[in-house]
Design a protein around this motif. Structure first.
Motif, PDB file in Angstrom:
ATOM      1  N   GLY A   1     -55.071 -34.357  44.225  1.00 47.45           N
ATOM      2  CA  GLY A   1     -54.503 -33.642  42.983  1.00 47.45           C
ATOM      3  C   GLY A   1     -54.613 -34.523  41.881  1.00 47.45           C
ATOM      4  N   ALA A   2     -54.447 -36.226  42.545  1.00 48.23           N
ATOM      5  CA  ALA A   2     -53.800 -37.514  41.546  1.00 48.23           C
ATOM      6  C   ALA A   2     -54.602 -37.494  41.040  1.00 48.23           C
ATOM      7  CB  ALA A   2     -53.517 -38.457  42.125  1.00 48.23           C
ATOM      8  N   ALA A   3     -55.445 -38.167  39.789  1.00 46.33           N
ATOM      9  CA  ALA A   3     -56.182 -38.757  38.694  1.00 46.33           C
ATOM     10  C   ALA A   3     -56.602 -39.743  39.603  1.00 46.33           C
ATOM     11  CB  ALA A   3     -55.762 -38.598  37.255  1.00 46.33           C
ATOM     12  N   GLY A   4     -56.013 -40.814  40.232  1.00 45.01           N
ATOM     13  CA  GLY A   4     -56.365 -41.559  40.330  1.00 45.01           C
ATOM     14  C   GLY A   4     -55.003 -42.904  40.689  1.00 45.01           C
ATOM     15  N   PHE A   5     -54.662 -43.443  41.324  1.00 42.40           N
ATOM     16  CA  PHE A   5     -53.961 -44.778  41.304  1.00 42.40           C
ATOM     17  C   PHE A   5     -53.509 -46.060  41.180  1.00 42.40           C
ATOM     18  CE2 PHE A   5     -56.553 -46.791  44.722  1.00 42.40           C
ATOM     19  CZ  PHE A   5     -55.607 -47.769  44.863  1.00 42.40           C
ATOM     20  N   LEU A   6     -51.917 -46.375  40.219  1.00 43.46           N
ATOM     21  CA  LEU A   6     -52.187 -47.987  40.197  1.00 43.46           C
ATOM     22  C   LEU A   6     -51.446 -48.452  40.858  1.00 43.46           C
ATOM     23  CD1 LEU A   6     -52.599 -49.083  37.408  1.00 43.46           C
ATOM     24  CD2 LEU A   6     -50.251 -48.577  36.598  1.00 43.46           C
ATOM     25  N   LEU A   7     -51.763 -49.962  40.970  1.00 42.46           N
ATOM     26  CA  LEU A   7     -50.535 -50.608  41.977  1.00 42.46           C
ATOM     27  C   LEU A   7     -49.202 -51.086  41.082  1.00 42.46           C
ATOM     28  CD1 LEU A   7     -53.219 -53.444  43.596  1.00 42.46           C
ATOM     29  CD2 LEU A   7     -52.085 -51.374  44.303  1.00 42.46           C
ATOM     30  N   LYS A   8     -48.357 -50.853  41.618  1.00 43.58           N
ATOM     31  CA  LYS A   8     -47.000 -51.535  40.500  1.00 43.58           C
ATOM     32  C   LYS A   8     -47.446 -52.995  39.894  1.00 43.58           C
ATOM     33  CE  LYS A   8     -43.719 -48.382  43.191  1.00 43.58           C
ATOM     34  NZ  LYS A   8     -42.837 -48.210  44.015  1.00 43.58           N
ATOM     35  N   ASP A   9     -47.823 -53.629  40.409  1.00 40.85           N
ATOM     36  CA  ASP A   9     -47.741 -55.235  39.998  1.00 40.85           C
ATOM     37  C   ASP A   9     -48.849 -55.324  38.588  1.00 40.85           C
ATOM     38  OD1 ASP A   9     -50.117 -54.984  41.028  1.00 40.85           O
ATOM     39  OD2 ASP A   9     -49.834 -57.005  42.333  1.00 40.85           O
ATOM     40  N   ALA A  10     -48.973 -53.794  38.140  1.00 37.92           N
ATOM     41  CA  ALA A  10     -50.250 -53.632  37.220  1.00 37.92           C
ATOM     42  C   ALA A  10     -49.784 -54.355  35.153  1.00 37.92           C
ATOM     43  CB  ALA A  10     -50.101 -52.429  36.563  1.00 37.92           C
ATOM     44  N   SER A  11     -50.682 -55.241  35.092  1.00 38.86           N
ATOM     45  CA  SER A  11     -50.162 -55.604  34.066  1.00 38.86           C
ATOM     46  C   SER A  11     -49.624 -55.047  32.532  1.00 38.86           C
ATOM     47  CB  SER A  11     -50.992 -56.437  33.031  1.00 38.86           C
ATOM     48  OG  SER A  11     -52.584 -55.980  32.612  1.00 38.86           O
ATOM     49  N   ALA A  12     -49.212 -54.926  31.961  1.00 36.44           N
ATOM     50  CA  ALA A  12     -48.690 -53.826  30.768  1.00 36.44           C
ATOM     51  C   ALA A  12     -50.604 -53.261  30.263  1.00 36.44           C
ATOM     52  CB  ALA A  12     -47.550 -54.833  29.852  1.00 36.44           C
TER      53      ALA A  12
END
Length: 225
Positions: A101-112
């Motif tokens: 059910g997650a809406a998506g994912f993001l890498l932890k090294d993403a910029s602000a």
């Protein structure tokens, strides 16, 4: 302010929680309302704090992010949006998180900037499912799904019209509304209307679930059109 996007951060690493808190609180219209060290605490805090978005680490001791995501998003009246955090875009658990059910994912090294944009995207009800994410999703379906005869088309599309089925197929291939509009030579608002109808007819929450549905039902096959 009351109209700020309320965010809960769930990660077992204090540095990640603190770092994301500082970054998000510096963004206008976003406010971190809580932090959790594992999935169980995330579930408890979400019930108390009622965040709009939960940034959820996948791998945590005890109750992990996948189970917590499933608990948070399974109620029919759930409005919380889960954005999964991961260290690697090849993380084998990303597929399961999307199914949960997650809406998506993001890498932890993403910029602000990327972090804030991701929170705003999922908060407004859209899915963070970029084409490169879709490719990973397709690869997982290709690996996990046995080659079986597909059921009749009418059983796979759940009452969708021919044009709605076409839009669902394009969603599954990672196209944005603008790209779909260009492909079909229609207005982007028309595509948004189609997407809304698709989600309603199939009882799905967002584009991520629509993409998963398209592959799981065999409407789209990995590597095929």
């Amino acid at each position: 302010m009351s109209d700020d996007i309320r965010v809960l951060i769930a990660d077992d690493q204090s540095m990640v929680r603190q770092g994301f808190t500082v970054l998000l609180n510096a963004e206008p219209g976003i406010r971190v309302v809580g932090q959790a060290v594992d999935g169980a605490e995330a579930i408890a805090q979400a019930a108390e704090l009622r965040p709009d978005v939960v940034l959820m680490d996948i791998r945590m001791p005890g109750t992990g992010g996948i189970e917590a995501t499933r608990v948070l998003t399974s109620p029919a009246d759930s409005t919380v949006r889960v954005l999964v955090l991961t260290t690697f875009d090849l993380d084998e658990y990303v597929y399961e998180a999307l199914r949960a059910g997650a809406a998506g994912f993001l890498l932890k090294d993403a910029s602000a900037e990327e972090l804030a944009q991701a929170v705003r995207i999922v908060a407004r009800g859209d899915a963070l499912l970029a084409p490169n994410v879709t490719k990973r999703l397709i690869a997982e379906f290709s690996r996990l799904s046995p080659v079986t005869p597909r059921p009749p088309l009418r059983d796979r599309v759940g009452g969708l019209t021919e044009r709605e089925t076409e839009v669902l197929t394009l969603i599954a291939h990672g196209l944005s509304n603008a790209e779909i509009a260009s492909r079909l030579v229609v207005a982007e608002q028309t595509v948004k209307t189609y997407v809304g109808r698709i989600l309603a007819k199939l009882s799905l929450r967002d584009r991520t679930q629509a993409a998963v549905h398209a592959y799981e039902t065999g409407l789209v096959r990995p590597g095929g059109r």
